[in-house]
Design a protein around this motif. Structure first.
Motif, PDB file in Angstrom:
ATOM      1  N   VAL A  38       1.670  -2.088  14.821  1.00  0.00           N
ATOM      2  CA  VAL A  38       1.157  -1.785  16.054  1.00  0.00           C
ATOM      3  C   VAL A  38      -0.423  -2.050  16.181  1.00  0.00           C
ATOM      4  N   VAL A  39      -0.940  -2.840  16.856  1.00  0.00           N
ATOM      5  CA  VAL A  39      -2.507  -2.944  17.014  1.00  0.00           C
ATOM      6  C   VAL A  39      -2.851  -2.333  18.316  1.00  0.00           C
ATOM      7  N   GLY A  40      -3.874  -1.419  17.898  1.00  0.00           N
ATOM      8  CA  GLY A  40      -4.348  -0.658  18.967  1.00  0.00           C
ATOM      9  C   GLY A  40      -3.343   0.711  19.041  1.00  0.00           C
ATOM     10  N   ALA A  76      -3.724   5.258  23.885  1.00  0.00           N
ATOM     11  CA  ALA A  76      -2.451   5.874  24.544  1.00  0.00           C
ATOM     12  C   ALA A  76      -1.076   5.175  24.099  1.00  0.00           C
ATOM     13  N   ILE A  77      -1.106   4.040  24.586  1.00  0.00           N
ATOM     14  CA  ILE A  77      -0.012   3.240  24.269  1.00  0.00           C
ATOM     15  C   ILE A  77       0.611   3.092  22.856  1.00  0.00           C
ATOM     16  N   GLY A  78      -0.294   2.585  22.073  1.00  0.00           N
ATOM     17  CA  GLY A  78       0.027   2.216  20.715  1.00  0.00           C
ATOM     18  C   GLY A  78       0.428   3.570  19.846  1.00  0.00           C
ATOM     19  N   HIS A 109     -14.582   4.948  23.277  1.00  0.00           N
ATOM     20  CA  HIS A 109     -14.770   3.678  23.566  1.00  0.00           C
ATOM     21  C   HIS A 109     -14.042   2.854  24.302  1.00  0.00           C
ATOM     22  N   GLY A 110     -12.694   3.152  24.335  1.00  0.00           N
ATOM     23  CA  GLY A 110     -11.613   2.482  25.320  1.00  0.00           C
ATOM     24  C   GLY A 110     -11.252   3.235  26.533  1.00  0.00           C
ATOM     25  N   SER A 111     -10.315   3.328  26.753  1.00  0.00           N
ATOM     26  CA  SER A 111      -9.910   3.800  28.263  1.00  0.00           C
ATOM     27  C   SER A 111      -8.951   5.226  28.263  1.00  0.00           C
ATOM     28  N   GLN A 133      -9.591 -10.101  24.456  1.00  0.00           N
ATOM     29  CA  GLN A 133     -10.054 -10.666  23.188  1.00  0.00           C
ATOM     30  C   GLN A 133      -8.684 -10.889  22.319  1.00  0.00           C
ATOM     31  N   MET A 134      -7.778  -9.830  22.404  1.00  0.00           N
ATOM     32  CA  MET A 134      -6.674  -9.914  21.521  1.00  0.00           C
ATOM     33  C   MET A 134      -5.669 -10.709  22.049  1.00  0.00           C
ATOM     34  N   LEU A 135      -5.567 -11.060  23.307  1.00  0.00           N
ATOM     35  CA  LEU A 135      -4.165 -11.948  23.716  1.00  0.00           C
ATOM     36  C   LEU A 135      -5.153 -12.945  24.823  1.00  0.00           C
ATOM     37  N   ARG A 169     -15.665  -0.898  35.859  1.00  0.00           N
ATOM     38  CA  ARG A 169     -16.230   0.430  35.341  1.00  0.00           C
ATOM     39  C   ARG A 169     -16.025   1.506  36.269  1.00  0.00           C
ATOM     40  N   HIS A 170     -15.532   2.478  35.923  1.00  0.00           N
ATOM     41  CA  HIS A 170     -15.029   4.043  36.776  1.00  0.00           C
ATOM     42  C   HIS A 170     -15.923   5.030  35.982  1.00  0.00           C
ATOM     43  N   THR A 171     -16.274   6.111  36.966  1.00  0.00           N
ATOM     44  CA  THR A 171     -16.704   7.278  36.577  1.00  0.00           C
ATOM     45  C   THR A 171     -16.270   8.661  36.794  1.00  0.00           C
ATOM     46  N   CYS A 174     -15.657   5.223  32.186  1.00  0.00           N
ATOM     47  CA  CYS A 174     -14.409   4.802  31.419  1.00  0.00           C
ATOM     48  C   CYS A 174     -14.051   3.540  32.074  1.00  0.00           C
ATOM     49  N   PRO A 175     -13.488   2.356  31.232  1.00  0.00           N
ATOM     50  CA  PRO A 175     -13.135   1.191  31.879  1.00  0.00           C
ATOM     51  C   PRO A 175     -11.744   1.152  32.188  1.00  0.00           C
ATOM     52  N   TYR A 176     -11.399   0.500  33.533  1.00  0.00           N
ATOM     53  CA  TYR A 176      -9.932   0.196  33.758  1.00  0.00           C
ATOM     54  C   TYR A 176      -9.880  -1.397  33.206  1.00  0.00           C
ATOM     55  N   THR A 177      -8.651  -1.621  32.975  1.00  0.00           N
ATOM     56  CA  THR A 177      -8.419  -3.239  32.686  1.00  0.00           C
ATOM     57  C   THR A 177      -7.457  -3.697  33.766  1.00  0.00           C
ATOM     58  N   GLY A 227      -2.238   4.066  33.443  1.00  0.00           N
ATOM     59  CA  GLY A 227      -1.130   3.947  32.558  1.00  0.00           C
ATOM     60  C   GLY A 227      -0.796   5.156  31.760  1.00  0.00           C
ATOM     61  N   TYR A 228      -1.706   6.161  31.785  1.00  0.00           N
ATOM     62  CA  TYR A 228      -1.781   7.111  30.793  1.00  0.00           C
ATOM     63  C   TYR A 228      -0.278   8.097  30.898  1.00  0.00           C
ATOM     64  N   LYS A 229      -0.157   8.298  32.243  1.00  0.00           N
ATOM     65  CA  LYS A 229       0.969   9.047  32.536  1.00  0.00           C
ATOM     66  C   LYS A 229       2.380   8.504  32.045  1.00  0.00           C
TER      67      LYS A 229
END
Ligand SMILES: Cc1cc2nc3c(=O)[nH]c(=O)nc-3n(C[C@H](O)[C@H](O)[C@H](O)COP(=O)(O)OP(=O)(O)OC[C@H]3O[C@@H](n4cnc5c(N)ncnc54)[C@H](O)[C@@H]3O)c2cc1C
Length: 370
Positions: free
Chosen positions: A7-9, A12-14, A40-42, A201-203, A214-216, A306-309, A337-339
């Motif tokens: 599992v890379v990453g 939350a999901i990984g 650093h991530g989301s 970058q990864m995909l 960018r969200h705050t 915090c960034p959204y993808t 995605g977190y929920k």
């Protein structure tokens, strides 16, 4: 050793992919360039909203049912609520299309929804609609990840490589993960890529489909507002006249009320270029909302970025890697995605290991973009 799954990453999901693999009795190697939970991530900022009613589409309903069952399991294992099943309120100007769409999705999906005329702690205008979602609530972000990671690390056959940026390649038989620090390799029969905002970058085949926003997030002093969980204040989501969605949470143990915006983020080129500074204009959106809807709330004392993808349609992208039936990815979670993390972690593991997932993910396939 050859692992069943890499599992890379481990955001939350990984984290939940590793959990799902360990539950299946598989050997699993998880890699993360940082030490999750991290900022650093989301996946940071103390809380995430969980809502069962979804204007985004009916295909989220089975995912949310699966995720809520899993969050209940996490609570039972933790012996304390990491998922707070408080219910949630949604409110909007009368007949707002976003709230109407959410109500229609809930009704079609057989989810309970209660129309209400008051929202505890909120000054609801007389000509606004409001509904209560009994399945809604919130999840503690960092403590939940830390708990699940700790639990998984106790399972035999689970290895975590932290502070380890990796690249992956298929040698025709196995997936080979190259650890950037040491150039050493780890091999696995299947691969799950859960890269969050590093997805472009990864995909690289997703590069043209993803955009970072960018969200705050902001924390206000609760002042003399009625924003305590014990006062019946629940997480909320408000659809505003201008199309913005503002959401918030009950006061935390420090008396701080987190409020954030969801729709009007600023695009950024890459994760390394996300502007982490917070400006008066960011705070004003939230302060104006708080002044209008939350009587007696105090001033904003802390903010974060915090960034959204974003995917092109705001829906998740979940699929096999091109040409790899034993490799799968989750990307483009578009800020919601977190929920679903327990469901998405299980799905990406099943796609990678079994070739197909129990839940129907056809709506999320990459092929929808042509
Ligand atoms: C401000 C904000 C508010 C949000 N609010 C909500 C909400 O209320 N409700 C909700 O459901 N969702 C919400 N979300 C969305 C949700 O938090 C995210 O969709 C989710 O947390 C993303 O998880 P992830 O695992 O995909 O990414 P991340 O948690 O960012 O994890 C990706 C991981 O991959 C690692 N990685 C990347 N590249 C490599 C590499 N080469 N080698 C090794 N490791 C690598 C990174 O270090 C990182 O740890 C919000 C998001 C934000 C930003």
């Amino acid at each position: 050793m050859i692992y069943d799954l890499a599992v890379v990453g481990l955001g939350a999901i990984g984290t939940f992919a590793v959990r799902a693999a360990a539950t299946k009795g598989l050997t699993v190697a998880g890699f993360d360039a940082h030490h999750p939970p991290h900022a650093h991530g989301s996946t940071h900022g103390s809380t995430r909203l969980i809502r069962a009613i979804y204007s985004e589409g009916p295909y989220y309903v089975p995912l949310i049912r699966s995720a809520i069952a899993a969050w209940d399991e996490v609570n039972a294992e933790a012996g304390r609520p990491l998922y707070h099943a408080t219910g949630a309120h949604y409110f909007a100007p009368r007949s707002h299309p976003d709230l109407e769409a959410a109500i229609a999705t809930a009704e079609d999906g057989g989810l309970e929804l209660v129309r209400v005329s008051d929202v505890p702690g909120i000054a609801l205008p007389a000509d606004w609609d409001a509904v209560f979602d009994p399945l809604g609530g919130f999840i503690e972000v960092e403590s939940t990840l830390a708990f699940v990671q700790d639990e998984s690390s106790r399972q035999s056959g689970v290895a975590a490589f932290l502070g380890e940026e990796v690249s992956y390649a298929f040698d025709g038989e196995l997936w080979e993960l190259t650890r950037k620090n040491t150039a050493s390799k780890v091999r696995a029969k299947s691969l799950a890529v859960c890269p969050g905002p590093w997805a472009a970058q990864m995909l690289p085949f997703l590069k043209d489909h993803l955009r970072l926003e960018r969200h705050t997030l902001h924390w206000s002093e609760s002042g003399t507002s009625a924003t305590g969980e014990s006062q019946g204040f629940t997480p909320f989501l408000s659809h505003l006249e201008n199309g913005e969605w503002i959401y918030g949470f009950p006061a935390d143990e420090n008396g701080l009320v987190k409020i954030a915006e969801h729709k009007f983020g600023k695009s950024c080129k890459s994760i390394s270029e996300v502007d982490r500074d917070v400006y008066p204009s960011d705070r004003k959106v939230i302060a104006d909302f708080a002044e209008r809807f939350i009587p007696n709330i105090g001033a904003i004392t802390r903010s974060s970025v915090c960034p959204y993808t974003m995917s092109p349609d705001g829906d998740f992208i979940i699929d096999h890697l091109p040409g790899g039936s034993n490799a799968a990815f989750v990307a483009g979670l578009s800020g919601h995605g977190y929920k679903f993390a327990p469901a998405l972690g299980r799905i990406v593991t099943e796609l990678a290991v079994d070739g197909s997932a129990d839940l129907d993910v056809s709506a999320f396939r990459l092929g929808r973009f042509g």
